[in-house]
Design an enzyme around this catalytic site. Sequence first.
Site, PDB file in Angstrom:
ATOM      1  N   VAL A  11       0.826  -1.209   0.000  1.00  0.00           N
ATOM      2  CA  VAL A  11       0.000   0.000   0.000  1.00  0.00           C
ATOM      3  C   VAL A  11       0.863   1.263   0.000  1.00  0.00           C
ATOM      4  O   VAL A  11       0.663   2.175  -0.803  1.00  0.00           O
ATOM      5  CB  VAL A  11      -0.970  -0.009   1.216  1.00  0.00           C
ATOM      6  CG1 VAL A  11      -1.642   1.353   1.389  1.00  0.00           C
ATOM      7  CG2 VAL A  11      -2.020  -1.086   1.020  1.00  0.00           C
ATOM      8  N   CYS A 260      -5.395  -9.572   3.388  1.00  0.00           N
ATOM      9  CA  CYS A 260      -6.536  -8.734   3.794  1.00  0.00           C
ATOM     10  C   CYS A 260      -7.795  -9.506   4.170  1.00  0.00           C
ATOM     11  O   CYS A 260      -8.246  -9.425   5.316  1.00  0.00           O
ATOM     12  CB  CYS A 260      -6.850  -7.729   2.697  1.00  0.00           C
ATOM     13  SG  CYS A 260      -5.539  -6.506   2.483  1.00  0.00           S
ATOM     14  N   ARG A 328       1.113 -14.269   1.449  1.00  0.00           N
ATOM     15  CA  ARG A 328       0.552 -14.190   2.800  1.00  0.00           C
ATOM     16  C   ARG A 328      -0.846 -14.818   2.796  1.00  0.00           C
ATOM     17  O   ARG A 328      -1.680 -14.468   1.992  1.00  0.00           O
ATOM     18  CB  ARG A 328       0.490 -12.720   3.267  1.00  0.00           C
ATOM     19  CG  ARG A 328       1.852 -12.146   3.562  1.00  0.00           C
ATOM     20  CD  ARG A 328       1.773 -10.701   4.003  1.00  0.00           C
ATOM     21  NE  ARG A 328       1.481  -9.790   2.912  1.00  0.00           N
ATOM     22  CZ  ARG A 328       1.430  -8.466   3.042  1.00  0.00           C
ATOM     23  NH1 ARG A 328       1.623  -7.902   4.206  1.00  0.00           N
ATOM     24  NH2 ARG A 328       1.166  -7.694   2.001  1.00  0.00           N
TER      25      ARG A 328
HETATM   26  P1  NAD Z   1       3.149  -4.571   4.036  1.00  0.00           P
HETATM   27  O1  NAD Z   1       3.489  -5.546   5.093  1.00  0.00           O
HETATM   28  O2  NAD Z   1       3.363  -4.934   2.618  1.00  0.00           O
HETATM   29  O3  NAD Z   1       3.931  -3.203   4.270  1.00  0.00           O
HETATM   30  C1  NAD Z   1       3.995  -2.537   5.469  1.00  0.00           C
HETATM   31  C2  NAD Z   1       5.355  -1.882   5.602  1.00  0.00           C
HETATM   32  O4  NAD Z   1       5.373  -1.044   6.769  1.00  0.00           O
HETATM   33  C3  NAD Z   1       6.495  -2.873   5.792  1.00  0.00           C
HETATM   34  O5  NAD Z   1       7.478  -2.627   4.811  1.00  0.00           O
HETATM   35  C4  NAD Z   1       7.021  -2.573   7.207  1.00  0.00           C
HETATM   36  O6  NAD Z   1       8.408  -2.792   7.337  1.00  0.00           O
HETATM   37  C5  NAD Z   1       6.659  -1.112   7.342  1.00  0.00           C
HETATM   38  N1  NAD Z   1       6.574  -0.590   8.703  1.00  0.00           N
HETATM   39  C6  NAD Z   1       6.046  -1.160   9.804  1.00  0.00           C
HETATM   40  N2  NAD Z   1       6.108  -0.312  10.850  1.00  0.00           N
HETATM   41  C7  NAD Z   1       6.699   0.827  10.417  1.00  0.00           C
HETATM   42  C8  NAD Z   1       7.035   2.049  11.015  1.00  0.00           C
HETATM   43  N3  NAD Z   1       6.764   2.299  12.288  1.00  0.00           N
HETATM   44  N4  NAD Z   1       7.651   2.988  10.272  1.00  0.00           N
HETATM   45  C9  NAD Z   1       7.932   2.765   8.973  1.00  0.00           C
HETATM   46  N5  NAD Z   1       7.617   1.610   8.340  1.00  0.00           N
HETATM   47  C10 NAD Z   1       7.002   0.654   9.045  1.00  0.00           C
HETATM   48  O7  NAD Z   1       1.617  -4.198   4.292  1.00  0.00           O
HETATM   49  P2  NAD Z   1       0.532  -3.758   3.200  1.00  0.00           P
HETATM   50  O8  NAD Z   1       0.057  -4.956   2.456  1.00  0.00           O
HETATM   51  O9  NAD Z   1       1.043  -2.599   2.452  1.00  0.00           O
HETATM   52  O10 NAD Z   1      -0.669  -3.303   4.150  1.00  0.00           O
HETATM   53  C11 NAD Z   1      -0.597  -2.145   4.941  1.00  0.00           C
HETATM   54  C12 NAD Z   1      -1.997  -1.853   5.460  1.00  0.00           C
HETATM   55  O11 NAD Z   1      -2.884  -1.584   4.360  1.00  0.00           O
HETATM   56  C13 NAD Z   1      -2.638  -2.991   6.237  1.00  0.00           C
HETATM   57  O12 NAD Z   1      -3.448  -2.455   7.256  1.00  0.00           O
HETATM   58  C14 NAD Z   1      -3.525  -3.660   5.199  1.00  0.00           C
HETATM   59  O13 NAD Z   1      -4.612  -4.347   5.773  1.00  0.00           O
HETATM   60  C15 NAD Z   1      -3.990  -2.470   4.389  1.00  0.00           C
HETATM   61  N6  NAD Z   1      -4.349  -2.762   3.009  1.00  0.00           N
HETATM   62  C16 NAD Z   1      -3.615  -3.646   2.284  1.00  0.00           C
HETATM   63  C17 NAD Z   1      -3.949  -3.891   0.957  1.00  0.00           C
HETATM   64  C18 NAD Z   1      -3.168  -4.869   0.140  1.00  0.00           C
HETATM   65  O14 NAD Z   1      -3.667  -5.287  -0.921  1.00  0.00           O
HETATM   66  N7  NAD Z   1      -1.971  -5.280   0.560  1.00  0.00           N
HETATM   67  C19 NAD Z   1      -5.053  -3.233   0.364  1.00  0.00           C
HETATM   68  C20 NAD Z   1      -5.758  -2.310   1.131  1.00  0.00           C
HETATM   69  C21 NAD Z   1      -5.411  -2.085   2.452  1.00  0.00           C
END
Ligand code: NAD
Length: 429
Positions: A11, A260, A328
Amino acid sequence: MKLAIIGTGYVGLVTGACLAELGNEVTCVEIDEDKVKKLQSGSIPIHEPGLEEIVERQMAAGRLLFTTSLAAPVAQADAVFICVPTPQGADGRADMTFVESAASDIAHALCGYTVVVNKSTVPVGSAHVVEQLIRRYASPNVEVDVASNPEFLREGSAVYDFLHPDRVVVGTNSERAVGVLTDLYRPLTAPVMVVSPETAELIKYASNAFLATKVSFINAIANICDELGADVKDVALGMGYDPRIGFEFLRPGPGFGGSCFPKDCSALIAAASDRGYDFGLLRGVLEVNEAQKDVIVAKVLKALDDSLEGKRVAVWGLAFKADTDDTRDSPALAIVERLKAVGATLVAYDPAVPDRIFESQGLLRATSALEACRGADVLLVLTEWDEFRWFDLAQLSGVMAKQVIVDARNALDASHARGLGFEYVGVGR
Ligand code: NAD
């Protein structure tokens, strides 16, 4: 605008790159140093169509930076986007540790007026929690508003989805924050819904839970089709012509997965239960989803006379869906695990999933779809990559030990496969 993105995963990276593409100055803050080094050197850590070109272009234009240090970008930002994980906790609830820690870090660095925007999927009430944390740790003269702006992008088409959203949901009680976010999203020409933070947070969970319900529903119908001799593809088509139902998301398979749907359904069930409502419907959705993996394993077993001891299974696809490297909560991995437990030897191929996933699953990695099938007793299709959909099945004649295909995605042409002499088993057809 000057923007800081906290968390550079599926995201955060897409959000940062696309907002830079819209002309903003974006700094992506990420705690994983290796990821930042890779990004700084122009290497994209995830498989997402179209993303690399945008990142390259925006880095070259100086509008997209990557760093591990949060203070300066947050201090300079007009808006800060929280895009950190909200994984499922042991009790099914969303684990808010990452969001809370990001909010405290942001609070310490804020300077001037800033909108802190939560893009992570979070339980209802989280905007309030983030705001309290920020007010506790930010210096008293800082002006800040908190907004919930859930993200609806799909992995595999994330760049397109971000730039062409069906709607933008802005959940905030602050007119000033509404102004900042409507300005930011104006180039996207999507309807902007301004609602309360609680409503925005629930829109995201309700959307994912509804989509998951559609998947489990059509999987249940597919299982009935298998028993009754009907074809689920035509059943779904016949249903889809009704505009109240629609064609989307009525494709049966091994069940939904990814980072998700499973966790968001569990979090919504838990949130409802906390308020005394038993969301039995959604519990049923998860039960059907879990059982669907066994349905696929049973199909493989049946195709090989109920024994997989010493049998070789060629697996096409480990990603939770096509066009992503993400495994995942992938149903493919759960099915692989169950097949190993009943004695099968597996050789797998996936065009995007990294080596470390094959290693951690103890899986032999084939170099191509064809190589995976060499000497196999059965071909099992678990991800609907186009590469598999259009594979010339005639190439498999003489390569496999037995001409058996279990197509858990209904991705292949069943009649063509049967015409070539394969025993073809699909889902609900
Ligand atoms: P992800 O695990 O791919 O990425 C999250 C990133 O955040 C990681 O790289 C991690 O190292 C970093 N991170 C964690 N804590 C941090 C901090 N304090 N400072 C800086 N970086 C930090 O996760 P994602 O798939 O991008 O999902 C993120 C959020 O968005 C979740 O809540 C998810 O449910 C939501 N979301 C995901 C999707 C999807 O398709 N993946 C779609 C819509 C919403």
